[in-house]
Scaffold this motif. Structure first.
Motif, PDB file in Angstrom:
ATOM      1  N   VAL A 288       0.848  -1.193   0.000  1.00  0.00           N
ATOM      2  CA  VAL A 288       0.000   0.000   0.000  1.00  0.00           C
ATOM      3  C   VAL A 288       0.885   1.245   0.000  1.00  0.00           C
ATOM      4  O   VAL A 288       0.626   2.197  -0.750  1.00  0.00           O
ATOM      5  CB  VAL A 288      -0.968   0.004   1.203  1.00  0.00           C
ATOM      6  CG1 VAL A 288      -1.757   1.301   1.261  1.00  0.00           C
ATOM      7  CG2 VAL A 288      -1.906  -1.190   1.140  1.00  0.00           C
ATOM      8  N   ARG A 289       1.930   1.233   0.794  1.00  0.00           N
ATOM      9  CA  ARG A 289       2.856   2.375   0.817  1.00  0.00           C
ATOM     10  C   ARG A 289       3.485   2.597  -0.551  1.00  0.00           C
ATOM     11  O   ARG A 289       3.669   3.732  -0.990  1.00  0.00           O
ATOM     12  CB  ARG A 289       3.929   2.163   1.873  1.00  0.00           C
ATOM     13  CG  ARG A 289       3.408   2.320   3.280  1.00  0.00           C
ATOM     14  CD  ARG A 289       4.544   2.364   4.297  1.00  0.00           C
ATOM     15  NE  ARG A 289       4.018   2.484   5.634  1.00  0.00           N
ATOM     16  CZ  ARG A 289       4.030   1.514   6.535  1.00  0.00           C
ATOM     17  NH1 ARG A 289       4.575   0.345   6.252  1.00  0.00           N
ATOM     18  NH2 ARG A 289       3.519   1.702   7.735  1.00  0.00           N
ATOM     19  N   ARG A 290       3.832   1.503  -1.226  1.00  0.00           N
ATOM     20  CA  ARG A 290       4.408   1.607  -2.574  1.00  0.00           C
ATOM     21  C   ARG A 290       3.392   2.209  -3.537  1.00  0.00           C
ATOM     22  O   ARG A 290       3.731   3.050  -4.374  1.00  0.00           O
ATOM     23  CB  ARG A 290       4.872   0.236  -3.075  1.00  0.00           C
ATOM     24  CG  ARG A 290       5.560   0.305  -4.434  1.00  0.00           C
ATOM     25  CD  ARG A 290       6.054  -1.048  -4.936  1.00  0.00           C
ATOM     26  NE  ARG A 290       5.221  -2.188  -4.608  1.00  0.00           N
ATOM     27  CZ  ARG A 290       4.067  -2.506  -5.212  1.00  0.00           C
ATOM     28  NH1 ARG A 290       3.581  -1.737  -6.154  1.00  0.00           N
ATOM     29  NH2 ARG A 290       3.393  -3.582  -4.858  1.00  0.00           N
ATOM     30  N   MET A 291       2.113   1.806  -3.430  1.00  0.00           N
ATOM     31  CA  MET A 291       1.064   2.366  -4.286  1.00  0.00           C
ATOM     32  C   MET A 291       0.949   3.879  -4.090  1.00  0.00           C
ATOM     33  O   MET A 291       0.724   4.615  -5.052  1.00  0.00           O
ATOM     34  CB  MET A 291      -0.285   1.710  -3.976  1.00  0.00           C
ATOM     35  CG  MET A 291      -0.391   0.273  -4.399  1.00  0.00           C
ATOM     36  SD  MET A 291      -1.975  -0.417  -3.845  1.00  0.00           S
ATOM     37  CE  MET A 291      -1.607  -2.163  -3.876  1.00  0.00           C
ATOM     38  N   ILE A 292       1.134   4.319  -2.854  1.00  0.00           N
ATOM     39  CA  ILE A 292       1.099   5.758  -2.562  1.00  0.00           C
ATOM     40  C   ILE A 292       2.318   6.444  -3.173  1.00  0.00           C
ATOM     41  O   ILE A 292       2.194   7.471  -3.846  1.00  0.00           O
ATOM     42  CB  ILE A 292       1.002   6.004  -1.043  1.00  0.00           C
ATOM     43  CG1 ILE A 292      -0.352   5.504  -0.522  1.00  0.00           C
ATOM     44  CG2 ILE A 292       1.216   7.478  -0.713  1.00  0.00           C
ATOM     45  CD1 ILE A 292      -0.442   5.398   0.985  1.00  0.00           C
ATOM     46  N   GLU A 293       3.494   5.865  -2.972  1.00  0.00           N
ATOM     47  CA  GLU A 293       4.730   6.446  -3.511  1.00  0.00           C
ATOM     48  C   GLU A 293       4.700   6.533  -5.032  1.00  0.00           C
ATOM     49  O   GLU A 293       5.210   7.490  -5.618  1.00  0.00           O
ATOM     50  CB  GLU A 293       5.935   5.619  -3.068  1.00  0.00           C
ATOM     51  CG  GLU A 293       6.272   5.747  -1.605  1.00  0.00           C
ATOM     52  CD  GLU A 293       7.322   4.742  -1.149  1.00  0.00           C
ATOM     53  OE1 GLU A 293       7.933   4.058  -2.010  1.00  0.00           O
ATOM     54  OE2 GLU A 293       7.536   4.643   0.064  1.00  0.00           O
ATOM     55  N   GLU A 294       4.099   5.527  -5.679  1.00  0.00           N
ATOM     56  CA  GLU A 294       4.063   5.483  -7.137  1.00  0.00           C
ATOM     57  C   GLU A 294       2.907   6.288  -7.737  1.00  0.00           C
ATOM     58  O   GLU A 294       2.786   6.384  -8.955  1.00  0.00           O
ATOM     59  CB  GLU A 294       4.005   4.028  -7.608  1.00  0.00           C
ATOM     60  CG  GLU A 294       5.287   3.274  -7.302  1.00  0.00           C
ATOM     61  CD  GLU A 294       5.230   1.801  -7.685  1.00  0.00           C
ATOM     62  OE1 GLU A 294       4.160   1.323  -8.125  1.00  0.00           O
ATOM     63  OE2 GLU A 294       6.263   1.131  -7.528  1.00  0.00           O
ATOM     64  N   GLY A 295       2.043   6.842  -6.895  1.00  0.00           N
ATOM     65  CA  GLY A 295       0.962   7.685  -7.390  1.00  0.00           C
ATOM     66  C   GLY A 295      -0.323   6.967  -7.723  1.00  0.00           C
ATOM     67  O   GLY A 295      -1.239   7.565  -8.288  1.00  0.00           O
ATOM     68  N   ASP A 296      -0.411   5.680  -7.384  1.00  0.00           N
ATOM     69  CA  ASP A 296      -1.656   4.944  -7.617  1.00  0.00           C
ATOM     70  C   ASP A 296      -2.717   5.321  -6.593  1.00  0.00           C
ATOM     71  O   ASP A 296      -3.914   5.193  -6.855  1.00  0.00           O
ATOM     72  CB  ASP A 296      -1.421   3.430  -7.542  1.00  0.00           C
ATOM     73  CG  ASP A 296      -0.540   2.933  -8.668  1.00  0.00           C
ATOM     74  OD1 ASP A 296      -0.659   3.452  -9.785  1.00  0.00           O
ATOM     75  OD2 ASP A 296       0.278   2.027  -8.412  1.00  0.00           O
ATOM     76  N   LEU A 297      -2.288   5.759  -5.427  1.00  0.00           N
ATOM     77  CA  LEU A 297      -3.182   6.171  -4.342  1.00  0.00           C
ATOM     78  C   LEU A 297      -2.682   7.479  -3.745  1.00  0.00           C
ATOM     79  O   LEU A 297      -1.510   7.816  -3.880  1.00  0.00           O
ATOM     80  CB  LEU A 297      -3.216   5.116  -3.229  1.00  0.00           C
ATOM     81  CG  LEU A 297      -3.913   3.808  -3.514  1.00  0.00           C
ATOM     82  CD1 LEU A 297      -3.694   2.825  -2.370  1.00  0.00           C
ATOM     83  CD2 LEU A 297      -5.401   4.017  -3.745  1.00  0.00           C
ATOM     84  N   VAL A 298      -3.585   8.173  -3.074  1.00  0.00           N
ATOM     85  CA  VAL A 298      -3.235   9.361  -2.303  1.00  0.00           C
ATOM     86  C   VAL A 298      -3.705   9.100  -0.881  1.00  0.00           C
ATOM     87  O   VAL A 298      -4.798   8.583  -0.654  1.00  0.00           O
ATOM     88  CB  VAL A 298      -3.922  10.621  -2.866  1.00  0.00           C
ATOM     89  CG1 VAL A 298      -3.779  11.800  -1.929  1.00  0.00           C
ATOM     90  CG2 VAL A 298      -3.351  10.970  -4.232  1.00  0.00           C
TER      91      VAL A 298
END
Length: 107
Positions: A15-25
């Motif tokens: 989940v943290r990676r998804m945030i870092e990569e811009g998939d999530l905010v």
């Protein structure tokens, strides 16, 4: 964030990676400033793909993540399909219209 990881069946680091990569905010909420991802940003398959580009457009307009979330959840009765927020319009399939409006924010 643990709720998102559990819902998606992934590790918290994913989940943290998804945030870092811009998939999530994610935004900090409450007195303890806990990092949270709005539930409307994911479905059972993962982050809503249509949101990533919208996040990018809004960030290009120099919006902070807090402002991005506020913009996506701001009430707007002029959105198509009976949606009252941009995130509802995206979930209803009107990502192009939402992104057009997001681009207007960048001007």
């Amino acid at each position: 964030m643990p709720d998102v990881a559990q819902r998606l069946g992934v590790r918290l680091t994913d989940v943290r990676r998804m945030i870092e990569e811009g998939d999530l905010v994610a935004v900090r909420v409450g007195e303890r400033r806990v990092l949270q991802v709005p539930a409307a940003f994911v479905d059972d398959d993962g982050p809503l793909p249509a949101l990533r580009g919208t996040f990018t457009v809004l960030r290009d307009a120099r919006m902070s993540d807090d402002e991005v979330v506020a913009w996506l959840f701001a009430r707007d009765e002029t959105l198509p399909g009976g949606a009252t927020t941009a995130v509802e319009a995206i979930r209803a399939g009107f990502k192009t219209e939402v992104r057009r409006r997001a681009m207007e924010e960048a001007l």
